[in-house]
Design an enzyme around this catalytic site. Structure first.
Site, PDB file in Angstrom:
ATOM      1  CB  THR A  84       2.758  -6.993  -3.979  1.00 34.38           C
ATOM      2  OG1 THR A  84       2.998  -5.609  -4.426  1.00 34.38           O
ATOM      3  CG2 THR A  84       1.219  -7.370  -4.663  1.00 34.38           C
ATOM      4  CB  VAL A 134       5.512   4.054   8.311  1.00 37.44           C
ATOM      5  CG1 VAL A 134       6.823   4.070   9.457  1.00 37.44           C
ATOM      6  CG2 VAL A 134       5.871   4.403   7.026  1.00 37.44           C
ATOM      7  CE  LYS A 207       9.412  -0.115   7.909  1.00 35.40           C
ATOM      8  NZ  LYS A 207       9.750  -1.126   8.977  1.00 35.40           N
TER       9      LYS A 207
HETATM   10  N1  LIG Z   1       4.134  -8.946   7.137  1.00 34.51           N
HETATM   11  C1  LIG Z   1       4.202  -7.958   7.876  1.00 34.51           C
HETATM   12  O1  LIG Z   1       4.151  -8.021   9.065  1.00 34.51           O
HETATM   13  C2  LIG Z   1       4.036  -6.457   7.059  1.00 34.51           C
HETATM   14  C3  LIG Z   1       3.885  -5.399   8.038  1.00 34.51           C
HETATM   15  C4  LIG Z   1       3.863  -3.988   7.518  1.00 34.51           C
HETATM   16  C5  LIG Z   1       3.452  -3.984   6.100  1.00 34.51           C
HETATM   17  N2  LIG Z   1       3.732  -4.906   5.437  1.00 34.51           N
HETATM   18  C6  LIG Z   1       4.119  -5.039   3.817  1.00 34.51           C
HETATM   19  O2  LIG Z   1       2.830  -5.614   3.469  1.00 34.51           O
HETATM   20  C7  LIG Z   1       3.073  -6.239   2.123  1.00 34.51           C
HETATM   21  C8  LIG Z   1       2.888  -7.826   1.876  1.00 34.51           C
HETATM   22  O3  LIG Z   1       3.891  -8.288   2.908  1.00 34.51           O
HETATM   23  P1  LIG Z   1       3.735  -9.637   3.249  1.00 34.51           P
HETATM   24  O4  LIG Z   1       4.336  -9.938   4.411  1.00 34.51           O
HETATM   25  O5  LIG Z   1       2.390 -10.195   3.343  1.00 34.51           O
HETATM   26  O6  LIG Z   1       4.448 -10.197   1.868  1.00 34.51           O
HETATM   27  P2  LIG Z   1       4.441 -11.807   1.269  1.00 34.51           P
HETATM   28  O7  LIG Z   1       4.041 -12.609   2.259  1.00 34.51           O
HETATM   29  O8  LIG Z   1       5.867 -11.942   0.672  1.00 34.51           O
HETATM   30  O9  LIG Z   1       3.222 -11.724   0.170  1.00 34.51           O
HETATM   31  C9  LIG Z   1       3.515 -10.903  -1.221  1.00 34.51           C
HETATM   32  C10 LIG Z   1       2.497 -11.142  -1.869  1.00 34.51           C
HETATM   33  O10 LIG Z   1       2.494 -10.311  -3.338  1.00 34.51           O
HETATM   34  C11 LIG Z   1       2.253 -11.116  -4.120  1.00 34.51           C
HETATM   35  N3  LIG Z   1       3.009 -10.533  -5.399  1.00 34.51           N
HETATM   36  C12 LIG Z   1       4.346 -10.220  -5.748  1.00 34.51           C
HETATM   37  N4  LIG Z   1       4.587  -9.738  -6.610  1.00 34.51           N
HETATM   38  C13 LIG Z   1       3.578  -9.465  -7.330  1.00 34.51           C
HETATM   39  C14 LIG Z   1       2.940  -9.036  -8.813  1.00 34.51           C
HETATM   40  N5  LIG Z   1       3.851  -8.344  -9.359  1.00 34.51           N
HETATM   41  N6  LIG Z   1       1.665  -9.018  -8.846  1.00 34.51           N
HETATM   42  C15 LIG Z   1       0.694  -9.621  -7.993  1.00 34.51           C
HETATM   43  N7  LIG Z   1       1.189 -10.146  -6.878  1.00 34.51           N
HETATM   44  C16 LIG Z   1       2.393 -10.068  -6.443  1.00 34.51           C
HETATM   45  C17 LIG Z   1       2.955 -12.573  -4.113  1.00 34.51           C
HETATM   46  O11 LIG Z   1       2.516 -13.417  -4.920  1.00 34.51           O
HETATM   47  P3  LIG Z   1       2.987 -15.010  -4.614  1.00 34.51           P
HETATM   48  O12 LIG Z   1       1.989 -15.624  -3.707  1.00 34.51           O
HETATM   49  O13 LIG Z   1       2.677 -15.734  -6.096  1.00 34.51           O
HETATM   50  O14 LIG Z   1       4.545 -15.169  -4.374  1.00 34.51           O
HETATM   51  C18 LIG Z   1       2.300 -12.852  -2.586  1.00 34.51           C
HETATM   52  O15 LIG Z   1       1.130 -13.176  -2.465  1.00 34.51           O
HETATM   53  C19 LIG Z   1       4.701  -5.695   1.898  1.00 34.51           C
HETATM   54  O16 LIG Z   1       4.965  -4.520   0.995  1.00 34.51           O
HETATM   55  C20 LIG Z   1       5.088  -5.406   3.318  1.00 34.51           C
HETATM   56  O17 LIG Z   1       6.412  -4.547   3.344  1.00 34.51           O
HETATM   57  C21 LIG Z   1       4.220  -6.455   5.824  1.00 34.51           C
END
Ligand SMILES: NC(=O)c1ccc[n+]([C@@H]2O[C@H](COP(=O)([O-])OP(=O)(O)OC[C@H]3O[C@@H](n4cnc5c(N)ncnc54)[C@H](OP(=O)(O)O)[C@@H]3O)[C@@H](O)[C@H]2O)c1
Length: 344
Positions: A84, A134, A207
């Site tokens: 998340t 990061v 980061k």
């Molecule tokens: N995307 C990237 O390229 C990338 C790269 C490196 C790191 N990250 C990190 O990886 C993490 C996820 O990124 P993402 O891009 O996958 O984000 P995302 O698409 O916005 O997905 C976030 C997920 O977390 C769930 N969530 C939010 N609050 C919650 C809670 N209180 N309890 C349980 N589930 C909850 C959301 O639920 P819903 O489906 O119900 O909204 C969603 O399924 C983040 O911390 C981000 O900074 C992402």
């Protein structure tokens, strides 16, 4: 015996992880899953490709406290994977670790917060996998930790730590107005839904805090000098109001960067870290500077240490991406299981 897993988050990275779990033979058994709406705990392992269906069919309204409690009662050394972006979820990481659970996460809120130093110690023991907080899939955080553990004196870590900002400024360097680049980035899903989250520099500052702690510095979020790229006129407005006034962004950045020292100079968003200080802001560099050649969307980081003094260690590549992030997280877990630090 496969390691029981609770997956939090079924968004971009969570979905990529489920798809990799489907393709790869890993000693992990998915017993619980939740997003912000629904949660499910199952005695039998869940098939990764059935998770969404099962959540819809058998899931209940999410109550993380109950889910994690029930999961840890059944699987005392189970693994929680937090994918998340929630600060509230991150606030429980240390309690979960203290209760005997193990954790892997790409959510940087905990490691950049007040529990950062404690979490770095859990990470060093292999019970808190946080490499993807990061630089997504880049081997950045663990490299820094390894250098520090080997007794290297880290003098400086510097570079571009935001894929969104590198996209904006590399395109801007090719002659496009920054506001135009921002609108394109929004259209292509390369920014947060509210682009001020990228432009504020706070995500990059978090980061730097994580990198600083891995390097053995005393870096604190409150002491990171952040030059925000959010124009004053955008404060307190809705996203659509901001996007109707994109000229404010161009004016703000132009004022903040000042005049280029030469016609060829390139403006880059630089994050900089030393044992004494940390900053996030803009800098003019010459066209032959490595940061001027960072590809749009990539990260590029130089590490200068005792062994890498004259020629700093350079780590570069995609700084975001759900697949690379999920793959690296699984790689980190696999190594921890092999080393015996994660109890499978
Ligand atoms: N995307 C990237 O390229 C990338 C790269 C490196 C790191 N990250 C990190 O990886 C993490 C996820 O990124 P993402 O891009 O996958 O984000 P995302 O698409 O916005 O997905 C976030 C997920 O977390 C769930 N969530 C939010 N609050 C919650 C809670 N209180 N309890 C349980 N589930 C909850 C959301 O639920 P819903 O489906 O119900 O909204 C969603 O399924 C983040 O911390 C981000 O900074 C992402």
């Amino acid at each position: 015996m496969p390691l029981p897993v609770l997956l939090l988050g079924t968004g971009k990275v969570g979905s990529a992880l489920l798809s990799l779990l489907r393709q790869r033979q890993l000693p992990l058994a998915l017993h619980a899953v939740a997003n912000s709406r629904r949660m499910l705990l199952s005695d039998q392992p869940l098939a990764p490709d059935a998770v969404r269906r099962e959540l819809r069919k058998r899931g209940q309204g999410t109550c993380l406290h109950r889910l994690v409690g029930d999961f840890s009662t059944r699987f005392a050394n189970g693994l929680v994977i937090d994918l998340t972006a929630s600060p509230e979820v991150a606030a429980s990481h240390t309690d979960w670790l203290a209760s005997g659970l193990q954790l892997a996460t790409a959510n940087k809120w905990a490691a950049a917060g007040k529990d950062g130093a404690v979490l770095q110690r859990w990470a060093a023991q292999g019970r808190y996998a946080m490499a993807t907080t990061v630089g997504a899939g880049l081997p950045l955080l663990n490299t820094l930790r390894e250098l520090h553990s080997a007794g290297e004196r880290i003098a400086r870590v510097e570079g571009i730590l935001s894929g969104t900002l590198s996209y904006l400024f590399q395109r801007h360097a090719q002659g496009e107005r920054l506001s135009r680049c921002l609108l394109d980035a929004l259209e292509n899903g390369l920014t947060e839904p509210d682009p001020r989250d990228d432009l504020s520099g706070l995500d990059v500052a978090r980061k730097l805090v994580i990198l600083g702690q891995a390097a053995g510095f005393d870096t604190d979020l409150a002491n990171v000098d952040v030059s925000s790229l959010v124009p004053r006129a955008w404060l307190g407005r809705s996203v659509s109001q901001c996007l109707q006034d994109t000229a404010a962004l161009d004016a703000h950045v132009s004022k903040q960067s000042g005049l280029p020292p030469s016609p060829e100079a390139v403006l880059v968003p630089v994050a900089s870290l030393t044992p004494e200080a940390a900053s996030v802001g803009l800098r003019w560099v010459t066209p032959d500077h490595p940061l001027a050649r960072c590809r749009p969307g990539d990260n590029m980081v130089e590490i200068q240490s005792s062994s890498y003094q004259a020629l700093p260690l350079l780590i570069q590549g995609p700084g975001a991406g759900a697949e690379v992030t999920a793959s690296r997280l699984l790689g980190e877990l696999h190594l921890a299981v092999e080393a015996g630090s994660v109890l499978a």
